[in-house]
Design a protein around this motif. Sequence first.
Motif, PDB file in Angstrom:
ATOM      1  N   ILE A  75      -5.750   7.046   2.937  1.00  0.00           N
ATOM      2  CA  ILE A  75      -6.102   5.646   2.668  1.00  0.00           C
ATOM      3  C   ILE A  75      -7.509   5.345   3.162  1.00  0.00           C
ATOM      4  O   ILE A  75      -8.297   4.697   2.460  1.00  0.00           O
ATOM      5  CB  ILE A  75      -5.074   4.706   3.337  1.00  0.00           C
ATOM      6  N   ARG A  76      -7.852   5.831   4.363  1.00  0.00           N
ATOM      7  CA  ARG A  76      -9.197   5.600   4.891  1.00  0.00           C
ATOM      8  C   ARG A  76     -10.249   6.277   4.010  1.00  0.00           C
ATOM      9  O   ARG A  76     -11.296   5.686   3.709  1.00  0.00           O
ATOM     10  CB  ARG A  76      -9.296   6.132   6.321  1.00  0.00           C
ATOM     11  N   THR A  78     -15.991   1.943  -1.020  1.00  0.00           N
ATOM     12  CA  THR A  78     -17.097   1.206  -0.406  1.00  0.00           C
ATOM     13  C   THR A  78     -18.428   1.824  -0.776  1.00  0.00           C
ATOM     14  O   THR A  78     -19.407   1.125  -1.098  1.00  0.00           O
ATOM     15  CB  THR A  78     -16.927   1.188   1.125  1.00  0.00           C
ATOM     16  N   SER A  98     -10.036   7.026   0.836  1.00  0.00           N
ATOM     17  CA  SER A  98     -10.107   6.315  -0.434  1.00  0.00           C
ATOM     18  C   SER A  98     -10.894   5.021  -0.293  1.00  0.00           C
ATOM     19  O   SER A  98     -11.736   4.685  -1.144  1.00  0.00           O
ATOM     20  CB  SER A  98      -8.700   6.016  -0.944  1.00  0.00           C
ATOM     21  N   SER A  99     -10.658   4.298   0.798  1.00  0.00           N
ATOM     22  CA  SER A  99     -11.370   3.031   1.024  1.00  0.00           C
ATOM     23  C   SER A  99     -12.857   3.277   1.234  1.00  0.00           C
ATOM     24  O   SER A  99     -13.707   2.533   0.730  1.00  0.00           O
ATOM     25  CB  SER A  99     -10.790   2.310   2.245  1.00  0.00           C
ATOM     26  N   THR A 138       0.836  -1.197   0.000  1.00  0.00           N
ATOM     27  CA  THR A 138       0.000   0.000   0.000  1.00  0.00           C
ATOM     28  C   THR A 138       0.877   1.255   0.000  1.00  0.00           C
ATOM     29  O   THR A 138       0.621   2.207  -0.728  1.00  0.00           O
ATOM     30  CB  THR A 138      -0.937   0.018   1.223  1.00  0.00           C
ATOM     31  N   LYS A 182       0.420   2.073  -3.709  1.00  0.00           N
ATOM     32  CA  LYS A 182      -0.578   3.114  -3.891  1.00  0.00           C
ATOM     33  C   LYS A 182       0.024   4.490  -3.593  1.00  0.00           C
ATOM     34  O   LYS A 182      -0.275   5.472  -4.273  1.00  0.00           O
ATOM     35  CB  LYS A 182      -1.771   2.859  -2.981  1.00  0.00           C
TER      36      LYS A 182
END
Length: 548
Positions: free
Chosen positions: A536-537, A544, A539-540, A17, A224
């Motif tokens: 990252i959070r 979702t 983007s996730s 990542t 990433k």
Amino acid sequence: MFIDTRRVEQGTTVQATVCIIGGGVAGITLAMELDKQGVDVCLLESGGFAPDDGTRDLYRGEDVGEWRYSFADGSRSRFLGGSSNCWGGWCRPLDPWDMEQRDWIPHSGWPFGLDELLPYYDRTHALLKLGPNNYDPEFWERSIDRPDVRRMPLVTGKVRDTISQFSPPARMGKLYRETLKRSPRIRVFLYANATNIDTDRSAHSVTRIQVATLTGKYMEVTAKYYILATGGIENPRLLLASNKVQPCGVGNGNDLVGRFFMDHPRRYIGNIKWSREWARNKLSDVKYHYMNSAVAAFGTHVAHQFALTEDVLREERLLNARVWFCSLFPGEGSEGAQALFRIKQALLQKDQEDWSLSKDVLTMLAHPIDTVGYGYTRLFQPRWLIQGVKFQLIVEPEPDPDSRVMLSPSQKDQLGMNRVRVDWRLGRNVQRTIDRTLAIMADDMHRSGVAQVELDPPMEGQKWPSDLEGTWHHMGTTRMHDSPKHGVVDRNCKVHGMSNLYVAGSSVFPTAGANFPTITLAALAFRLSDHIAEQIRTSSLHLTEQAA
């Protein structure tokens, strides 16, 4: 987990990542903090667990500045832990005005103020094994509570006294080796040299990092996010060398990569004659306060320095500076004393080129009087052997676009990469700051009845003396600014114009202050780790929501 890249299958592609290039203070801090937040990390370290000649040689380059400037052997360490392996441990946060735009200092000012870094400075104290997050001189004087460790009663109001704390020092590669080894989310590739940052055709995103070993193995890393954390000289070197898509190098569309190179100049000046009352004070003399158990409290060693007040700096339009004292011992500077010092440095695990214990022992035996005189005085500190006292000071460098790290047009290392060419320059205001700081300090000491001072002739307008030296604080070469016209990275340390490339370490400092950079680059690493984890959070979460 540690992996020896020399044993990886040729042409392997590693996925992660986050890919961090560089295993020094910034890189290791980032890896551990991202691990805590559940992020898998690939950390590329050029060396192993100890120095080796082949890897060390990759640091060498050309010095093309006005005076001899050593920036490779002994001043940087290319193995796990990076420059923490040759660090003296000095720690003090920047002053608030160090981060402000000052109209008498061109190119000064950070995108944010000191308040932004305060919570991250707090976190550095556990990381670097420091004492309480308190830099009040009165607090430390009271806590030490010794008659020979006292603050001087300066009376003019123009000079303030300050405290620095000492890290043990924290050798990051040893101190956190087990943490890195046991983490299921951190893979540390040793002997892994990043040789190119590959980007897409628009040079907007990094696509992979090309990696090579000195034994001929090649692999690549895809991630990433990518974070460059190889120091103030190697950061610009890798960006400039990665020129397959952009001929000028990655992130260098405005010709700023490598410019504004800074180090803290250091000099020993003057002759100080103490009054009887202050002749045995340990607090402000580097020969007595450096890692001295007498100048310590709460298990933490401290150092005491002087600086001009903010008002004086503004009135006189000066740079910042730190001043302390340096006693001269018998045998000072002799071959025997230098040999003794090298042995001490080796015992402290500092990276030294071609060091030989037997050679230094023979040197000391050949100069017994100098060696014993220096060693005895250093160990037992008898004041009657002191041969004099000088000022020691380091000065804030002015940001100068012509002071820079470049690629050598002809010299290449064993990996086929162009070596560096360093041109360190200092402006006239550095000279004026030295002159005025010491003049004001000497006047205050005289008025206070502390000492009589004889100063050297003024430096301003003169040729730089041969005894000028740096402190190996390599800063500024990928400077931070909100505008891509004035900086390489933005306030979040992301390279302007790039979507996924960040830079960590003191190379992002727009100005350097007169404090030691390790604690500040560690604070910035904590701040960057929080930013990357949040990216990252976010983007996730976005992915979702799209799937739903």
